[in-house]
Design a protein around this motif. Sequence first.
Motif, PDB file in Angstrom:
ATOM      1  N   ARG A  72      22.921 149.311 167.872  1.00 53.56           N
ATOM      2  CA  ARG A  72      22.159 149.733 166.687  1.00 53.56           C
ATOM      3  C   ARG A  72      21.341 148.614 166.066  1.00 53.56           C
ATOM      4  NH1 ARG A  72      26.853 153.300 165.752  1.00 53.56           N
ATOM      5  NH2 ARG A  72      26.078 155.441 165.469  1.00 53.56           N
ATOM      6  N   ASP A  73      21.855 147.349 166.069  1.00 59.01           N
ATOM      7  CA  ASP A  73      21.186 146.262 165.357  1.00 59.01           C
ATOM      8  C   ASP A  73      21.007 145.057 166.269  1.00 59.01           C
ATOM      9  OD1 ASP A  73      21.044 147.345 162.575  1.00 59.01           O
ATOM     10  OD2 ASP A  73      23.218 147.411 162.826  1.00 59.01           O
ATOM     11  N   ALA A  74      19.810 144.475 166.203  1.00 58.61           N
ATOM     12  CA  ALA A  74      19.509 143.258 166.950  1.00 58.61           C
ATOM     13  C   ALA A  74      18.340 142.559 166.262  1.00 58.61           C
ATOM     14  CB  ALA A  74      19.178 143.575 168.402  1.00 58.61           C
ATOM     15  N   THR A  75      18.236 141.242 166.517  1.00 57.93           N
ATOM     16  CA  THR A  75      17.197 140.455 165.848  1.00 57.93           C
ATOM     17  C   THR A  75      15.921 140.344 166.662  1.00 57.93           C
ATOM     18  OG1 THR A  75      18.047 138.396 166.804  1.00 57.93           O
ATOM     19  CG2 THR A  75      18.933 139.074 164.651  1.00 57.93           C
ATOM     20  N   GLU A 117      24.119 138.005 160.895  1.00 52.67           N
ATOM     21  CA  GLU A 117      23.415 137.824 159.628  1.00 52.67           C
ATOM     22  C   GLU A 117      22.546 139.033 159.277  1.00 52.67           C
ATOM     23  OE1 GLU A 117      20.292 134.690 157.481  1.00 52.67           O
ATOM     24  OE2 GLU A 117      21.229 134.209 159.411  1.00 52.67           O
ATOM     25  N   CYS A 118      21.718 139.478 160.229  1.00 48.06           N
ATOM     26  CA  CYS A 118      20.831 140.604 159.906  1.00 48.06           C
ATOM     27  C   CYS A 118      21.597 141.919 159.851  1.00 48.06           C
ATOM     28  CB  CYS A 118      19.687 140.693 160.917  1.00 48.06           C
ATOM     29  SG  CYS A 118      20.146 141.354 162.528  1.00 48.06           S
ATOM     30  N   THR A 120      18.754 143.648 157.672  1.00 44.94           N
ATOM     31  CA  THR A 120      17.373 143.214 157.869  1.00 44.94           C
ATOM     32  C   THR A 120      16.976 143.122 159.338  1.00 44.94           C
ATOM     33  OG1 THR A 120      18.101 140.890 157.767  1.00 44.94           O
ATOM     34  CG2 THR A 120      17.364 141.924 155.701  1.00 44.94           C
ATOM     35  N   CYS A 121      17.790 143.661 160.226  1.00 50.62           N
ATOM     36  CA  CYS A 121      17.458 143.597 161.655  1.00 50.62           C
ATOM     37  C   CYS A 121      16.183 144.391 161.941  1.00 50.62           C
ATOM     38  CB  CYS A 121      18.611 144.153 162.494  1.00 50.62           C
ATOM     39  SG  CYS A 121      20.120 143.181 162.394  1.00 50.62           S
ATOM     40  N   GLY A 134      16.852 147.188 167.744  1.00 50.78           N
ATOM     41  CA  GLY A 134      18.021 148.035 167.911  1.00 50.78           C
ATOM     42  C   GLY A 134      17.664 149.487 167.615  1.00 50.78           C
ATOM     43  N   LEU A 135      18.561 150.383 167.977  1.00 49.98           N
ATOM     44  CA  LEU A 135      18.305 151.818 167.808  1.00 49.98           C
ATOM     45  C   LEU A 135      17.971 152.186 166.366  1.00 49.98           C
ATOM     46  CD1 LEU A 135      21.016 153.715 169.927  1.00 49.98           C
ATOM     47  CD2 LEU A 135      18.568 153.593 170.352  1.00 49.98           C
ATOM     48  N   ALA A 136      18.656 151.571 165.410  1.00 48.28           N
ATOM     49  CA  ALA A 136      18.526 151.978 164.014  1.00 48.28           C
ATOM     50  C   ALA A 136      17.299 151.409 163.323  1.00 48.28           C
ATOM     51  CB  ALA A 136      19.777 151.574 163.230  1.00 48.28           C
TER      52      ALA A 136
END
Length: 785
Positions: free
Chosen positions: A293-296, A326-327, A332-333, A336-338
């Motif tokens: 879901r989340d990545a920088t 952190e993100c 704040t990422c 990612g999917l989201a």
Amino acid sequence: MQSSHDSSTKDGEDKDVEADEEPETEPVRFGWVTGVMIRCMLNIWGVILYLRLPWITAQAGIGLTWLIIIMSSIVTSITGLSISAISTNGKVKAGGTYFLISRSLGPELGGSIGLLFSFANAVAVAMHVVGFSETVKDLLVETDSIMSDPVNDIRIVGVITVTGLMGIALAGMEWEAKAQVVFFFVIMVSFVNYFVGTLIPASPERMAKGYFSYRGDIFLENIGPEWRGETGSFFGMFSIFFPSATGILAGANISGDLKDPAVAIPQGTLMAIFLTTLTYLAIAATIGSCVIRDATGSINDTLGAGNFTGGECAGLGCNYGWNFTECTLAGTCEYGLANDYQTMSMVSAFSPLITAGIFAATLSSALACLVSAPKVFQCLCQDNLYPLIGFFAKGYGKNQEPLRAYALTFILAVAFILIAELNTIAPIISNFFLCSYALINFSCFHATITKSPGWRPSFRYFSKWTALFGAIISVVIMFLLNWWSALIVVGIIFVSLAYVTYKKPEVNWGSSVQAGSYQMALSHAMSLSDVEDHVKNFRPQCLVLSGPPNFRPALVDFVAAFTKTVSLMICGNVAEVSQLRWLNARKIRSFYNFITTGNLRAGATSLMQVSGLGRLKPNTVVLGYKHNWQTDSPQNMENYVGIIHDCFDLSVGVCVLRMRDGLDVSRTVKAQGEYTYFQGNQKKKNIDIYWLFDDGGLTLLIPYLLTRRKRWSRCRVRVFLSSQIANAEEHREEIQSLLNKFRLGFNEVVVLPEIMWRPEETRSVPVDKPYPLVLHTFLQKQFHG
């Protein structure tokens, strides 16, 4: 007589003219594959598939995303079955959804849905164009080529794009169909490119953006929901996704351009629903199994990087050596999917092909809606159900293209493109399409339960109960998505329905509503036969011996004043043709019955015996007072009195209306036109009731019914009684108490002891004194007050 020379010359000229005329070009017609299936699939594979399905999967999880897709598919599949049944029940012409609903449910609901559906398709053009513009904007951001700012860039690109699509649409259906085939090919290539990309091992750059190829723990992590933002809810996601399923009517909307709509619509629509549902399920499952879901997006964010101080790592990326803590915690990422709407491009083997697929899907869907909206609206305008829209009915060219309606659609689309926010536009049209689906399913259900002989669809794979379920669930989903928007849609339908119902357009489409009215009337008439008469329910059901109704308008108008919307009225005539048109023009709710016979009394008796149906038959005969009784022949007088006696013999009440100048105005009508004795406002006049004996109460009931009408409501009712002078006051109070008990609202009771006096030669009535409005009533004793 024309000479042979002239004839030959004229014939020769005609032949020359015919030779000079070019043969009329046949309009373009499409089969079920190119005309319906591909068109529907392209409209379903729209902007939501590429730009929002991964994001919806991140919010709702794979499980609930599948549920959203399956729910949408159930609604559209049931609607597809219903529209297949309707489209195979007779000839389908141009007008698509509007034509199918209006010819099934009638002009009232048909007109409403025509307005809503045309508007929804115009807004859908904006939705798909904005999706295209978002992708173009992202490309401009990547190359630092922003024209103004991201929002205005979407607006600029959107307006330019819809203008180009308008050019393709105006070029004709042949060009539009060719463009759709090209778009279909591009989308298929993009799908292959995406599924191949999910099998390619992840590179560090793709890992940094959240892609790790197929992983069991990623699938398990993404199987459940993780709601975020204002729209973070099941029905919030459903409202954004559902417009993608609304393309099932794209083929039906060009019904006038299909070779065989009865074959093409069922085959193409149902096949498109099946194939596109599999596509959505597959993409949601695959992308949810290989992307977190989340990545920088930064390749430096690894656990071994210098920026990681050894604290606690959060998120699924930690299992694969990546630190997006952190993100993830701050929200704040960027990837990612989201977070990234272009996730499918990142996953694919060659991202430009996904971009091409987005362009093809959005442009094809926008083009389909751009063609559908004007064609549906043109058909609505041609039926002339609403004022001020006839201007858009005109067609041009061999296919009767609605150029004026195209211009209106273009203006509406540009207006909504200026919103420049896909998540705002998508929910707006969901309720419009859901309302269309509800009415399509209800049309199928209603046509089935009314058992109309004209309902004979060749498509048999439907059920009235599934159609009813589809209608109900569509309405339920409308209110769950956005209750105030649903109320607005329902309000628009009721207002337009009320207008068409009031105007009563002169159309007869053999709708199921007409069949339902007959079924209901027959059922109620049959059930009424088992109901015994009761004093509380007594209504004067009048057979008016009017002759031609326009010859005795006062008689007809007077009876209509107390029977309209209350009880039965039949105008009877002996030996005359129908006068129903005159009654309708005068807005009198009455049946008309006539009988051919040489004898007035025999004809009147026959009318009393054969008029009506079951309990809906006359119990009161109304006729005019015979003014020429002193000069007419004895035979005519005998017939007149005989009619009254025949009424008594048949247990029917009798009312005689007397007017100073008589009732027959046949000669005056021919010379001076129509008369309106009792159609105007009666103002503050008197209604005098001479209740001389116990007649069962009809003499009181008729004035009461009169005063319930607006034009008679200001009249004062006076009840006159006969009594001896000795007990006059006591009798008056007794009758006043009785009237109060009856709740008739008659407060003025006058006792006339003079009626009991014997006639005197010195007493006379001035001949110029106008008669009061008196109703002489003769009743058989079976009627009770």
